[in-house]
Design a protein around this motif. Structure first.
Motif, PDB file in Angstrom:
ATOM      1  N   HIS A  70      -5.145 -11.174  -1.214  1.00 58.09           N
ATOM      2  CA  HIS A  70      -4.224 -10.353  -0.432  1.00 58.09           C
ATOM      3  C   HIS A  70      -4.728 -10.086   0.982  1.00 58.09           C
ATOM      4  O   HIS A  70      -4.202  -9.208   1.671  1.00 58.09           O
ATOM      5  N   GLY A  71      -5.734 -10.849   1.406  1.00 56.59           N
ATOM      6  CA  GLY A  71      -6.238 -10.714   2.763  1.00 56.59           C
ATOM      7  C   GLY A  71      -6.954  -9.411   3.040  1.00 56.59           C
ATOM      8  O   GLY A  71      -7.053  -8.985   4.194  1.00 56.59           O
ATOM      9  N   ARG A  72      -7.492  -8.745   2.000  1.00 56.23           N
ATOM     10  CA  ARG A  72      -8.147  -7.444   2.179  1.00 56.23           C
ATOM     11  C   ARG A  72      -9.600  -7.467   1.693  1.00 56.23           C
ATOM     12  O   ARG A  72     -10.194  -6.427   1.429  1.00 56.23           O
ATOM     13  N   GLN A  73     -10.187  -8.646   1.610  1.00 54.56           N
ATOM     14  CA  GLN A  73     -11.539  -8.761   1.079  1.00 54.56           C
ATOM     15  C   GLN A  73     -12.565  -8.041   1.951  1.00 54.56           C
ATOM     16  O   GLN A  73     -13.411  -7.287   1.453  1.00 54.56           O
ATOM     17  N   GLU A  74     -12.489  -8.256   3.240  1.00 57.68           N
ATOM     18  CA  GLU A  74     -13.438  -7.626   4.162  1.00 57.68           C
ATOM     19  C   GLU A  74     -13.330  -6.105   4.093  1.00 57.68           C
ATOM     20  O   GLU A  74     -14.344  -5.396   4.049  1.00 57.68           O
ATOM     21  N   ALA A  75     -12.108  -5.598   4.056  1.00 55.29           N
ATOM     22  CA  ALA A  75     -11.896  -4.153   4.014  1.00 55.29           C
ATOM     23  C   ALA A  75     -12.460  -3.543   2.738  1.00 55.29           C
ATOM     24  O   ALA A  75     -13.073  -2.469   2.755  1.00 55.29           O
ATOM     25  N   LEU A  76     -12.265  -4.223   1.610  1.00 57.15           N
ATOM     26  CA  LEU A  76     -12.779  -3.705   0.350  1.00 57.15           C
ATOM     27  C   LEU A  76     -14.299  -3.781   0.306  1.00 57.15           C
ATOM     28  O   LEU A  76     -14.964  -2.857  -0.174  1.00 57.15           O
ATOM     29  N   LEU A  77     -14.857  -4.872   0.800  1.00 59.14           N
ATOM     30  CA  LEU A  77     -16.310  -5.022   0.806  1.00 59.14           C
ATOM     31  C   LEU A  77     -16.971  -3.887   1.581  1.00 59.14           C
ATOM     32  O   LEU A  77     -17.977  -3.316   1.147  1.00 59.14           O
ATOM     33  N   GLU A  78     -16.417  -3.556   2.726  1.00 62.41           N
ATOM     34  CA  GLU A  78     -16.961  -2.461   3.535  1.00 62.41           C
ATOM     35  C   GLU A  78     -16.976  -1.163   2.728  1.00 62.41           C
ATOM     36  O   GLU A  78     -17.957  -0.400   2.757  1.00 62.41           O
TER      37      GLU A  78
END
Length: 239
Positions: free
Chosen positions: A111-119
């Motif tokens: 869903h294109g939110r991997q970076e946001a979740l990782l942070e």
């Protein structure tokens, strides 16, 4: 150019290394043409979900160090994190299985939110007062929602042990094939590997070198072979 980063939420050097890489990428002239993909790596693969213990205890048991040595190591990591502008709790953190977090990261990638979740996962583990390992699945759902993901969908992923499990294992197998036995591990265009939380300057050098050595496209077809472009299609030549 693609940069793949193998890391684990429980890895403090991954937390610090990501900040250093992000700093180098932010200053890289071609940053908008760099795709960053986060890959799964577990420091404790197969660890039971309910097997949670204090970090200091884990360090003394797993690595045979004294409590004083473990605390000194945590203090050093705290200083390294602070130098990168990161919050880091040197005492009172827990260590446990990160498998479900990695499954959620693969869900977030779709869903294109991997970076946001990782942070958010990093911050929850290393900076927040509440243990990300003992707060239950709903805490992970809250983090996923804060990262822009649908809470019910994230809850469904966590409820299904098979969801994205194969993707996590595939990443880990690929890491082994690439010779990565520790994280963070950065792979640039499948040509260069950078191991560890290197200084930002090292990442800058790696990005510059990998970009400069990209193989340019070699055109084999000759003019007149028949092509179409923005201005229309080429008129065939008479033999």
């Amino acid at each position: 150019m693609r940069v793949e980063i193998w890391s684990d939420i429980a890895c403090p050097w991954c937390y610090v290394g990501k900040a250093r890489f992000d700093k180098a990428l932010a200053a890289f002239p071609h940053r908008d043409e760099v795709e960053v993909v986060h890959r799964s790596f577990e420091l404790d693969p197969g660890r039971a979900k309910d097997d949670v213990q204090p970090v200091i205890t884990m360090l003394t048991r797993k690595y045979g160090m004294s409590a004083a040595q473990a605390e000194a190591g945590e203090d050093n990591l705290g200083a390294q994190a602070a130098a990168e502008g990161l919050d880091y709790r040197t005492r009172g953190r827990d260590h446990g299985s990160t498998f479900d977090m990695h499954r959620l990261l693969h869900f977030a990638k779709e869903h294109g939110r991997q970076e946001a979740l990782l942070e958010r996962l990093y911050r929850a583990n290393f900076a927040d007062k509440h243990s990300v390992f003992t707060s239950g699945d709903e805490h992970l759902v809250e983090l996923a929602a804060a990262a822009g993901l649908d809470a019910d969908a994230a809850r469904a992923v966590l409820a299904d042990p098979a969801a994205f499990a194969d993707e996590v294992r595939a990443d880990e197998q690929e890491a082994a094939q690439l010779g990565a036995n520790g994280v963070p591990f950065f792979v640039l265009d499948r040509t260069y590997g950078v191991s560890g939380a290197q200084p930002a300057e090292v990442f800058t050098q790696a990005l510059t070198q990998a970009w400069g050595e990209r193989t340019p496209l070699r055109t084999l077809a000759q003019d007149g072979a028949g092509t179409c472009g923005p201005d229309g299609c080429e008129v065939p030549r008479q033999g």
